[in-house]
Design a protein around this motif. Sequence first.
Motif, PDB file in Angstrom:
ATOM      1  N   VAL A 183     -77.421 -20.328 -19.743  1.00  0.00           N
ATOM      2  CA  VAL A 183     -76.081 -20.581 -19.232  1.00  0.00           C
ATOM      3  C   VAL A 183     -75.524 -19.275 -18.690  1.00  0.00           C
ATOM      4  CG1 VAL A 183     -75.647 -22.487 -20.798  1.00  0.00           C
ATOM      5  CG2 VAL A 183     -75.084 -20.151 -21.510  1.00  0.00           C
ATOM      6  N   HIS A 195     -77.867  -2.378 -22.448  1.00  0.00           N
ATOM      7  CA  HIS A 195     -77.659  -3.070 -23.722  1.00  0.00           C
ATOM      8  C   HIS A 195     -78.993  -3.192 -24.427  1.00  0.00           C
ATOM      9  CE1 HIS A 195     -73.568  -4.141 -22.800  1.00  0.00           C
ATOM     10  NE2 HIS A 195     -73.950  -4.581 -21.615  1.00  0.00           N
ATOM     11  N   THR A 196     -78.939  -3.163 -25.756  1.00  0.00           N
ATOM     12  CA  THR A 196     -80.133  -3.499 -26.513  1.00  0.00           C
ATOM     13  C   THR A 196     -80.271  -5.008 -26.449  1.00  0.00           C
ATOM     14  OG1 THR A 196     -79.457  -1.750 -27.990  1.00  0.00           O
ATOM     15  CG2 THR A 196     -81.302  -3.127 -28.706  1.00  0.00           C
ATOM     16  N   LEU A 197     -81.455  -5.460 -26.073  1.00  0.00           N
ATOM     17  CA  LEU A 197     -81.609  -6.896 -25.847  1.00  0.00           C
ATOM     18  C   LEU A 197     -81.577  -7.648 -27.173  1.00  0.00           C
ATOM     19  CD1 LEU A 197     -84.366  -6.966 -23.094  1.00  0.00           C
ATOM     20  CD2 LEU A 197     -81.883  -6.903 -22.857  1.00  0.00           C
ATOM     21  N   ASP A 213     -67.469 -12.338 -12.982  1.00  0.00           N
ATOM     22  CA  ASP A 213     -67.447 -12.086 -14.419  1.00  0.00           C
ATOM     23  C   ASP A 213     -66.166 -11.325 -14.711  1.00  0.00           C
ATOM     24  OD1 ASP A 213     -67.870 -11.515 -17.036  1.00  0.00           O
ATOM     25  OD2 ASP A 213     -69.749 -10.433 -16.753  1.00  0.00           O
ATOM     26  N   GLY A 227     -73.643 -16.048 -18.482  1.00  0.00           N
ATOM     27  CA  GLY A 227     -73.192 -15.200 -19.571  1.00  0.00           C
ATOM     28  C   GLY A 227     -74.189 -15.110 -20.706  1.00  0.00           C
ATOM     29  N   SER A 228     -75.387 -15.653 -20.504  1.00  0.00           N
ATOM     30  CA  SER A 228     -76.378 -15.589 -21.579  1.00  0.00           C
ATOM     31  C   SER A 228     -77.225 -14.325 -21.470  1.00  0.00           C
ATOM     32  CB  SER A 228     -77.273 -16.833 -21.542  1.00  0.00           C
ATOM     33  OG  SER A 228     -77.951 -16.907 -20.308  1.00  0.00           O
ATOM     34  N   GLY A 229     -76.975 -13.514 -20.461  1.00  0.00           N
ATOM     35  CA  GLY A 229     -77.675 -12.235 -20.369  1.00  0.00           C
ATOM     36  C   GLY A 229     -78.896 -12.238 -19.475  1.00  0.00           C
ATOM     37  N   LYS A 230     -78.936 -13.122 -18.493  1.00  0.00           N
ATOM     38  CA  LYS A 230     -80.085 -13.158 -17.579  1.00  0.00           C
ATOM     39  C   LYS A 230     -80.175 -11.869 -16.764  1.00  0.00           C
ATOM     40  CE  LYS A 230     -78.788 -16.987 -15.489  1.00  0.00           C
ATOM     41  NZ  LYS A 230     -77.607 -17.344 -16.295  1.00  0.00           N
ATOM     42  N   THR A 231     -79.029 -11.453 -16.212  1.00  0.00           N
ATOM     43  CA  THR A 231     -79.044 -10.267 -15.361  1.00  0.00           C
ATOM     44  C   THR A 231     -79.540  -9.051 -16.136  1.00  0.00           C
ATOM     45  OG1 THR A 231     -77.165 -11.252 -14.243  1.00  0.00           O
ATOM     46  CG2 THR A 231     -77.663  -8.974 -13.707  1.00  0.00           C
ATOM     47  N   GLU A 232     -79.154  -8.993 -17.402  1.00  0.00           N
ATOM     48  CA  GLU A 232     -79.619  -7.895 -18.243  1.00  0.00           C
ATOM     49  C   GLU A 232     -81.149  -7.910 -18.361  1.00  0.00           C
ATOM     50  OE1 GLU A 232     -77.223  -5.840 -19.100  1.00  0.00           O
ATOM     51  OE2 GLU A 232     -78.648  -4.457 -20.024  1.00  0.00           O
ATOM     52  N   VAL A 256     -74.253 -14.353 -24.752  1.00  0.00           N
ATOM     53  CA  VAL A 256     -74.359 -13.088 -25.469  1.00  0.00           C
ATOM     54  C   VAL A 256     -73.209 -12.979 -26.466  1.00  0.00           C
ATOM     55  CG1 VAL A 256     -74.237 -10.591 -25.179  1.00  0.00           C
ATOM     56  CG2 VAL A 256     -75.483 -11.978 -23.516  1.00  0.00           C
ATOM     57  N   GLN A 306     -83.595 -12.459 -25.312  1.00  0.00           N
ATOM     58  CA  GLN A 306     -83.806 -11.631 -24.121  1.00  0.00           C
ATOM     59  C   GLN A 306     -85.093 -10.825 -24.275  1.00  0.00           C
ATOM     60  OE1 GLN A 306     -79.986  -9.580 -24.452  1.00  0.00           O
ATOM     61  NE2 GLN A 306     -79.377 -10.371 -22.439  1.00  0.00           N
ATOM     62  N   ARG A 309     -73.370  -3.122 -10.584  1.00  0.00           N
ATOM     63  CA  ARG A 309     -74.196  -3.201 -11.790  1.00  0.00           C
ATOM     64  C   ARG A 309     -75.606  -2.689 -11.495  1.00  0.00           C
ATOM     65  NH1 ARG A 309     -74.392  -8.606 -15.369  1.00  0.00           N
ATOM     66  NH2 ARG A 309     -75.679  -7.814 -17.066  1.00  0.00           N
TER      67      ARG A 309
HETATM   68  P1  ADP Z   1     -75.886 -13.857 -16.896  1.00  0.00           P
HETATM   69  O1  ADP Z   1     -76.617 -13.111 -15.839  1.00  0.00           O
HETATM   70  O2  ADP Z   1     -76.761 -14.837 -17.630  1.00  0.00           O
HETATM   71  O3  ADP Z   1     -74.603 -14.445 -16.447  1.00  0.00           O
HETATM   72  P2  ADP Z   1     -75.292 -11.215 -17.928  1.00  0.00           P
HETATM   73  O4  ADP Z   1     -76.564 -10.480 -17.943  1.00  0.00           O
HETATM   74  O5  ADP Z   1     -74.359 -10.939 -16.797  1.00  0.00           O
HETATM   75  O6  ADP Z   1     -75.516 -12.794 -18.033  1.00  0.00           O
HETATM   76  O7  ADP Z   1     -74.553 -10.935 -19.304  1.00  0.00           O
HETATM   77  C1  ADP Z   1     -73.222 -11.351 -19.576  1.00  0.00           C
HETATM   78  C2  ADP Z   1     -72.435 -10.200 -20.198  1.00  0.00           C
HETATM   79  O8  ADP Z   1     -73.001  -9.798 -21.420  1.00  0.00           O
HETATM   80  C3  ADP Z   1     -72.437  -8.966 -19.332  1.00  0.00           C
HETATM   81  O9  ADP Z   1     -71.168  -8.382 -19.385  1.00  0.00           O
HETATM   82  C4  ADP Z   1     -73.465  -8.063 -19.966  1.00  0.00           C
HETATM   83  O10 ADP Z   1     -73.165  -6.709 -19.751  1.00  0.00           O
HETATM   84  C5  ADP Z   1     -73.408  -8.441 -21.424  1.00  0.00           C
HETATM   85  N1  ADP Z   1     -74.705  -8.363 -22.096  1.00  0.00           N
HETATM   86  C6  ADP Z   1     -75.888  -8.830 -21.633  1.00  0.00           C
HETATM   87  N2  ADP Z   1     -76.864  -8.627 -22.510  1.00  0.00           N
HETATM   88  C7  ADP Z   1     -76.302  -8.019 -23.578  1.00  0.00           C
HETATM   89  C8  ADP Z   1     -76.796  -7.548 -24.838  1.00  0.00           C
HETATM   90  N3  ADP Z   1     -78.079  -7.683 -25.176  1.00  0.00           N
HETATM   91  N4  ADP Z   1     -75.916  -6.973 -25.678  1.00  0.00           N
HETATM   92  C9  ADP Z   1     -74.623  -6.850 -25.337  1.00  0.00           C
HETATM   93  N5  ADP Z   1     -74.095  -7.261 -24.180  1.00  0.00           N
HETATM   94  C10 ADP Z   1     -74.907  -7.844 -23.307  1.00  0.00           C
END
Ligand code: ADP
Length: 837
Positions: A318, A289-291, A643, A320-325, A474, A295, A357
């Motif tokens: 929180v 994903h583009t951050l 998720d 779903g906020s994109g930490k793993t990304e 996100v 992020q 993932r």
């Molecule tokens: P967390 O680890 O905080 O729970 P995730 O990294 O799993 O969050 O992100 C939640 C969802 O959003 C995932 O399905 C992920 O693929 C998606 N996502 C994360 N970052 C982005 C982004 N920059 N743009 C679009 N989708 C994203």
Amino acid sequence: MPGIREEPSDAERFVDVVIDAPARQLDRPFTYRVPPELATRVETGSMVLVPLQKRLQVGYVLCFRTRPELPSIKDVQAVVDEPPAFDDSMLELCTWIAERYLCTLSQALRLVIPPGRARKVVEVVEPLVDVREALDALPELSGRKKEILRALSRSGGPLTIPELREALGGRLASAPLKELEEEGIVVRRYVVPKPKASRIRIRVAEITAAGKGALAGEESAHLTHARRHLLQVLLEHGGRMRLADLQRASRTSSSVVRGCVESGWVRLDVEERLRDPFAERSFPDVPRHTLDPHQEEALRRIVAALEDGGGVFLLQGVTGSGKTEVYLHAIEHALGMGRTAMVLVPEIALTPQMVQRFKGRLGEEVAVLHSRLGLGERYDQWRGIKEGRYRVVIGARSALFAPLRHLGLIVIDEEHETTYKEGSPPRYHAREVARKRAELSGAVLVLGSATPSLESHHDMRNGRCAPLVLPSRVDGRPLPGMELVDMREFNAQGERAILSPRLLNSLAQLHRSGEQAILFLNRRGFASFLQCRGCGHIFRCRDCSVSLCYHARGPYLLCHHCNWALRPPFVCPQCGNRVHRYAGVGTERVEEELRKLLPVLKCLRMDADTTSRKNAHWDILEAFRRGDAQVLLGTQMIAKGLDIPSVTLVGVINADTSLAFPDFRAGERTYQLLTQVSGRAGRGDLPGKVIVQTYCPEHYAIQAALRSDPESFYSQELQFRREAMYPPFCRLANLVVSSPLEEHARCAAEALSEDLRSRVPHGRGVVLGPAPAPLSRLKGRYRYHLTLKILHPRGLEEELRAGIRAFEGWRSSFCRREGIAPEDLSLAVDVDPVTLL
Ligand code: ADP
Ligand code: ZN
């Protein structure tokens, strides 16, 4: 002449070795000479065999050193295992662990030794003559000697001393054994057993050019039908395959193979096969994903620290906020810089999704380490990491000790989880060890959480780690709304309702909408205890101070601490009454209730009872994702990491189970749990809803979770911790003395507390207790504990270490005086405990 060595030369080398034994008396280096024939094989970290106190022991080389001032120095006898088990930097880490967590160095080293390779020397008795002949030829042997020889004859080989004792029905006298030795009939030797995990070597067959020629008809005169068929099958499989597979596929005997080999058509080879736990699974590409700007900013700061030689961050966002990304992008950066990376997740969060993932994005270079892998699989992953085949490791707590070189990044996801604390010695906390490991390798540590531990929150306020914040989900998806249901409303009717009408109504709607729900209850089994309606008698564990849980499938009563089980009696053993009351609801009970009240819904249950089989938790989660059931019901295993877009409802059956826990972290636990569980809802396009059932809706932890108000939670919790003087305002050490006799445990705990009080300087620490531990009896042992509050930042490791040594001395004389075995009085030390049970 044996025993006399040549004059020492300049080339003589000496090493310090630590013995692999838990005894604190052996917790110091012993010096040995490296004999010339081993000179090229001994390195730091080598597992070696050394003589100590008239026997042989396994030890590890700590360092090379100059010749010590000692009259006689013994030789290293052998190198037991190669390559070395650890390098200098892992040794430094282990030294730190031993100091910080007050364990021995050898206990700490056990963390880094390759899986399945650690060994202990065993003493065996081996016959020197044909035992059966000796029995016939020497009729004058005493009965006891004959018994020993018969046991050896039955086993057909050497026996260890414990095995021999068992073969003799528990009686093994030393005199007859000694005589047999002197008569030259048996010998006692020290041997190192085979390691529990080894490389797998397989035999492979490969077709040669001559073989191909033969098939093409040049030498077909020699080609019998069977040989032609074998060559054809081999060629069809690419010309090289496992010998066993070839024989199976071609249905030929080994003589046909031999014939082909002799004719020069087939070459046999030995090849190493790596066990890959994921060989059967494929990992589709995961899009990058583009951050978003938040992020991007977090990544920028992590990368800057990577280039700058290290740093510690607390990434708050929180679910779903994109930490793993962010982790994934940061890992890619680290790899691009020629560094390696590791990601720690709570064991329960190692879901197929999580692995997919990482493997899907980062590919073949990802190793996965967790306790459900077989020892052989773990050993192969370890070797792959050591040899540089894997550059990213994802795993549970112990993956922290993976032998990655050039480590650049450590991520601890859900850093607040209590599973990061090890429960048996050495009782380390992965968060603190990761901090140290990062420091030693100039790596960046990223702690991620939606609900940071009070410790990390405090560290952030004090500048021990830098905050990174992802403020929203996100794509701006809203957090699910949370509703409280006050369960006291249902109390009046006597029997308490398990599922409130509000939760039931929401569940009933799933059937129509095709959406899914997660129900959470942190208690397995059917009921947490069984009580007689006549006299109130509660069935308790024989060996622990807890009630037995009732499991309906069986049915049986089970102790969740020691696994003691029994069939529930029909009548009360005290009053003879036949009617029992099932008290304290568990997951089985909820499952039954759901089936009764909403039979159209399908429910999958996930708890320790349904996931004991290997891969069971993967299978359950995959079934739920596929939509095989509308409801996933489970314990804390399902609270995080999931998720699943079609989950729109989360129900918390009883928010108070964690609140009632007799522990200073109960509020923190409850807040975290509710916030985490609710993060499971509304991960897709549909909005989510969370229904929390509770008997104490006013509690600040529940209120803060309800309003998604971390600030109010942290400030109230910090105030409570400051007033009661608990971490993060001090550090704790919990010391538990246990014994099968209550009197011994109490007496020892008193001696220990008196001694420690005299050692702890005023103002640097407070000794509380001794008192019976909350779990006052466990597995047949009475437990008394002391809690030490460490007030000074410099810590009290030295004082505690001295106190523990003094206690060991006290203990040996006490045990001698009382005539008890040393293991009947033990001390467990837990530094930075997560619970004081
Ligand atoms: P967390 O680890 O905080 O729970 P995730 O990294 O799993 O969050 O992100 C939640 C969802 O959003 C995932 O399905 C992920 O693929 C998606 N996502 C994360 N970052 C982005 C982004 N920059 N743009 C679009 N989708 C994203
Ligand atoms: Zn028990």
